[in-house]
Design an enzyme around this catalytic site. Structure first.
Site, mmCIF file in Angstrom:
data_model
loop_
_atom_site.group_PDB
_atom_site.id
_atom_site.type_symbol
_atom_site.label_atom_id
_atom_site.label_comp_id
_atom_site.label_asym_id
_atom_site.label_seq_id
_atom_site.Cartn_x
_atom_site.Cartn_y
_atom_site.Cartn_z
ATOM 1 N N GLY A 151 -10.451 34.415 14.278
ATOM 2 C CA GLY A 151 -11.046 34.181 15.594
ATOM 3 C C GLY A 151 -11.190 35.475 16.384
ATOM 4 C CD GLU B 156 -11.338 23.969 20.235
ATOM 5 O OE1 GLU B 156 -10.092 23.916 20.308
ATOM 6 O OE2 GLU B 156 -12.086 23.355 20.998
ATOM 7 C CB CYS C 51 -5.298 23.110 14.772
ATOM 8 S SG CYS C 51 -6.257 21.742 15.402
ATOM 9 C CE LYS D 90 -18.415 30.565 6.386
ATOM 10 N NZ LYS D 90 -17.410 30.183 5.371
ATOM 11 C CD GLU E 254 -1.450 27.205 12.720
ATOM 12 O OE1 GLU E 254 -2.077 28.251 12.502
ATOM 13 O OE2 GLU E 254 -1.948 26.202 13.254
HETATM 14 P P1 NAD Z 1 -9.716 30.909 8.617
HETATM 15 O O1 NAD Z 1 -9.752 31.618 9.904
HETATM 16 O O2 NAD Z 1 -9.276 31.622 7.408
HETATM 17 O O3 NAD Z 1 -11.171 30.334 8.258
HETATM 18 C C1 NAD Z 1 -11.915 29.560 9.161
HETATM 19 C C2 NAD Z 1 -13.379 29.808 8.932
HETATM 20 O O4 NAD Z 1 -13.672 31.176 9.198
HETATM 21 C C3 NAD Z 1 -13.865 29.552 7.499
HETATM 22 O O5 NAD Z 1 -15.155 28.966 7.562
HETATM 23 C C4 NAD Z 1 -13.959 30.942 6.928
HETATM 24 O O6 NAD Z 1 -14.913 31.041 5.893
HETATM 25 C C5 NAD Z 1 -14.402 31.733 8.131
HETATM 26 N N1 NAD Z 1 -14.123 33.167 8.058
HETATM 27 C C6 NAD Z 1 -13.163 33.807 7.329
HETATM 28 N N2 NAD Z 1 -13.244 35.149 7.513
HETATM 29 C C7 NAD Z 1 -14.264 35.350 8.378
HETATM 30 C C8 NAD Z 1 -14.820 36.512 8.987
HETATM 31 N N3 NAD Z 1 -14.361 37.734 8.701
HETATM 32 N N4 NAD Z 1 -15.832 36.353 9.855
HETATM 33 C C9 NAD Z 1 -16.287 35.125 10.163
HETATM 34 N N5 NAD Z 1 -15.828 33.994 9.607
HETATM 35 C C10 NAD Z 1 -14.816 34.095 8.732
HETATM 36 O O7 NAD Z 1 -8.846 29.634 8.891
HETATM 37 P P2 NAD Z 1 -8.404 28.528 7.845
HETATM 38 O O8 NAD Z 1 -7.254 29.046 7.077
HETATM 39 O O9 NAD Z 1 -9.598 28.032 7.107
HETATM 40 O O10 NAD Z 1 -7.954 27.359 8.832
HETATM 41 C C11 NAD Z 1 -6.665 27.253 9.271
HETATM 42 C C12 NAD Z 1 -6.544 27.696 10.710
HETATM 43 O O11 NAD Z 1 -7.465 26.996 11.541
HETATM 44 C C13 NAD Z 1 -5.192 27.363 11.263
HETATM 45 O O12 NAD Z 1 -4.691 28.440 12.023
HETATM 46 C C14 NAD Z 1 -5.454 26.160 12.154
HETATM 47 O O13 NAD Z 1 -4.525 25.973 13.161
HETATM 48 C C15 NAD Z 1 -6.814 26.466 12.674
HETATM 49 N N6 NAD Z 1 -7.490 25.251 13.135
HETATM 50 C C16 NAD Z 1 -7.666 25.060 14.482
HETATM 51 C C17 NAD Z 1 -8.268 23.902 14.954
HETATM 52 C C18 NAD Z 1 -8.456 23.683 16.434
HETATM 53 O O14 NAD Z 1 -9.250 22.842 16.795
HETATM 54 N N7 NAD Z 1 -7.781 24.390 17.310
HETATM 55 C C19 NAD Z 1 -8.690 22.925 14.059
HETATM 56 C C20 NAD Z 1 -8.501 23.144 12.705
HETATM 57 C C21 NAD Z 1 -7.893 24.322 12.260
#
Ligand code: NAD
Length: 484
Positions: A236, A253, A287, A178, A386
């Site tokens: 997460g 992650e 990240c 997804k 962040e």
């Molecule tokens: P987000 O948590 O909003 O979204 C990430 C994913 O989760 C998307 O695919 C989104 O559609 C999905 N999602 C959203 N709500 C959900 C729910 N209720 N249930 C299940 N899935 C859902 O994050 P973002 O804003 O897209 O990404 C930024 C964040 O990701 C930052 O905090 C960044 O640090 C982190 N990140 C971490 C890594 C790592 O490897 N540690 C890598 C890249 C990004």
């Protein structure tokens, strides 16, 4: 993309391209000018149900019967196709996410490397025999979890799909991916390339849609055996809670507030490009961005001055103009980052330097001037949270103990960089800092396919990348044979 997809408004399930069960679509924006790029399927519970069933069927079919060597060969073939199409993939990603072309190309090449790496590793993970009681032979078997779910964010879609789906496939899992609703095109292209490489139906399924719909349906699904989530701490936590209802393993992650620590004895010429690049790469939406720069007091002012000089030369503009920075991914992200910058100004933080946005950047694009802030204390909000934009905060420190205290003093623990010529200090810091990775005299924001990656504290748990990921995407069965 010439031979690709693709009807971007379809999901890839059971080896077929299908519209969402609801027939609904969502708009996908190009962040460089704010216009609609294309439309994607609004996948939901019914589509996730189908995808999970297709993955289960895949395990019972040709995919589940493949040997590890055959899986490795397929991954390697796919890696070659990705290399051939790297320029096209880079263009898609640049349009979709807004990252400068060169950075998007690096992501496409990293995806190819993940597929090569996991293709080569697929038949290298062996079990053990365990000395036990008289008359027994005991051995361990590495087996796939079964159906694995993969929820990825928008910032590095190709890299994260490569490390997560690539490793899961190597171990023989059937996958449901997804992608984030802001960035789906390279996930769909990934499915198209897998099809061309000859992956059997059900091995790879891709469902696009909103996080709270398709993402929530996937993480709560009773038919998946493992879920890998990359994204924010808030989401997460929801994903882990949903997975707990079925007691399945989760890899998280999450975010970071990663420091680079510069001691007075460091090679500053070597450090300087790493200090700035690791903060502004992908417009700071990384990240493992080095969003905190800790500088030892005697060199603080001079090094801040040199960083400021670099900042003043940085330029932001449309992704295809391939400058230092593109736009951030969305209007929402722009508002969040601008909110932090407004707070910093109101709170009296010094703007040490800013880069610029080129004059002819489209009005509707989500551009932010890269900003270097100074004069923050370690517990300041901008030094703790962040920001996920092109903003770095410089914090002075006195000595080694002070540096360790500040470095460890946030809720996160993803990556750290240490710059010093003192060998003993290098080892002491490497041990004292609580993160998943420490770089000494270099800094790898997201780099290194071979290097295990992941966080501690709020940055998550479990490891992806490198060989370590293969343990996470498999389970161990102990077989005890009593033969007398
Ligand atoms: P987000 O948590 O909003 O979204 C990430 C994913 O989760 C998307 O695919 C989104 O559609 C999905 N999602 C959203 N709500 C959900 C729910 N209720 N249930 C299940 N899935 C859902 O994050 P973002 O804003 O897209 O990404 C930024 C964040 O990701 C930052 O905090 C960044 O640090 C982190 N990140 C971490 C890594 C790592 O490897 N540690 C890598 C890249 C990004």
């Amino acid at each position: 993309m010439s031979d690709m997809p693709f009807n971007t408004s379809q999901n890839f399930i059971a080896g077929e391209w299908r519209s969402a069960a609801s027939n609904e679509t969502l708009s996908l924006e190009t962040p460089s000018d704010g216009t609609e790029l294309t439309r994607i399927a609004r996948g939901g519970t019914a589509d996730i149900d189908r995808a999970v069933a297709a993955a289960r069927d895949g395990l019972a079919g040709p995919w589940g019967r493949m040997t590890a060597a055959e899986r490795g060969r397929l991954l390697a073939s796919m890696g070659r196709l990705v290399l051939d199409k790297a320029d096209e993939l880079a263009r898609l990603e640049a349009l979709d996410v807004g990252k400068p072309l060169r950075q998007a190309k690096a992501d496409a090449l990293a995806l190819a490397r993940y597929l090569e790496f996991y293709g080569g590793a697929a038949d290298k993970l062996h079990g053990e025999t365990i000395p036990y009681q008289q008359g027994y032979t005991v051995l361990t078997l590495r087996e796939p979890h079964g159906v694995t779910g993969h929820i990825v964010p928008w910032n590095y879609p190709m890299q994260i799909i490569g490390r997560s789906v690539g490793a899961a496939l190597a171990m023989g899992n059937a996958t449901v991916l997804k992608p984030a609703e802001e960035a789906c095109l390279t996930a769909l292209a990934f499915a198209r390339i897998a099809e061309q490489a000859g992956f059997p139906a059900g091995a790879i399924n891709v469902v696009t849609g909103l996080g709270e719909e398709a993402g929530a349906a996937l993480s709560a699904h009773g038919g998946i055996d493992h879920i890998s989530f990359t994204g924010s701490v808030a989401t997460g936590t929801l994903v882990q809670t949903a997975a707990a209802r079925h007691a399945i393993p989760v890899t998280l992650e999450l975010g970071g507030k990663s420091p680079q620590i510069v001691f007075a004895d460091a090679d500053l010429d070597a450090a300087l490009p790493f200090l700035v690049n690791a903060g502004i790469q992908n417009a700071g939406q990384t990240c493992s961005a080095a969003s905190r720069i800790l500088i030892q007091r005697p060199i603080h002012d001079a090094l801040l001055g040199r960083m400021a000089e670099r900042y003043r030369a940085l330029k932001a503009g449309p992704a295809l103009a391939d400058l230092d920075l593109g736009p951030v991914v969305s209007g929402r992200q722009q508002e969040i980052v601008e909110g932090y910058l407004a707070f910093a100004r109101k709170d009296g933080l010094a703007v040490a330097a800013e880069g610029s946005i080129i004059a002819n950047a489209p009005k509707g694009g989500h551009y932010i001037r890269p900003t270097l802030l100074a004069g923050a204390t370690a517990d300041h909000r901008l030094a703790q949270e962040e920001i996920f934009g092109p903003v770095q905060v410089v914090i002075p420190f006195e000595d080694e103990a002070d540096a360790i205290r500040i470095a460890n003093g946030t809720p996160y623990g993803l990556v750290a960089g240490v710059w010093t010529r003192d060998g003993g200090r290098q080892f002491r810091l490497a041990r004292a800092i609580r993160t998943g990775q420490v770089f000494i005299n270099n800094y790898g924001a997201g780099g290194g396919v071979e290097l295990p990656f992941g966080g501690v504290k709020r940055s998550g748990h479990g490891r992806e990348k490198g060989f370590e990921a293969l343990y996470g995407f498999s389970t161990l069965k102990t077989v005890a044979i009593l033969h007398g």
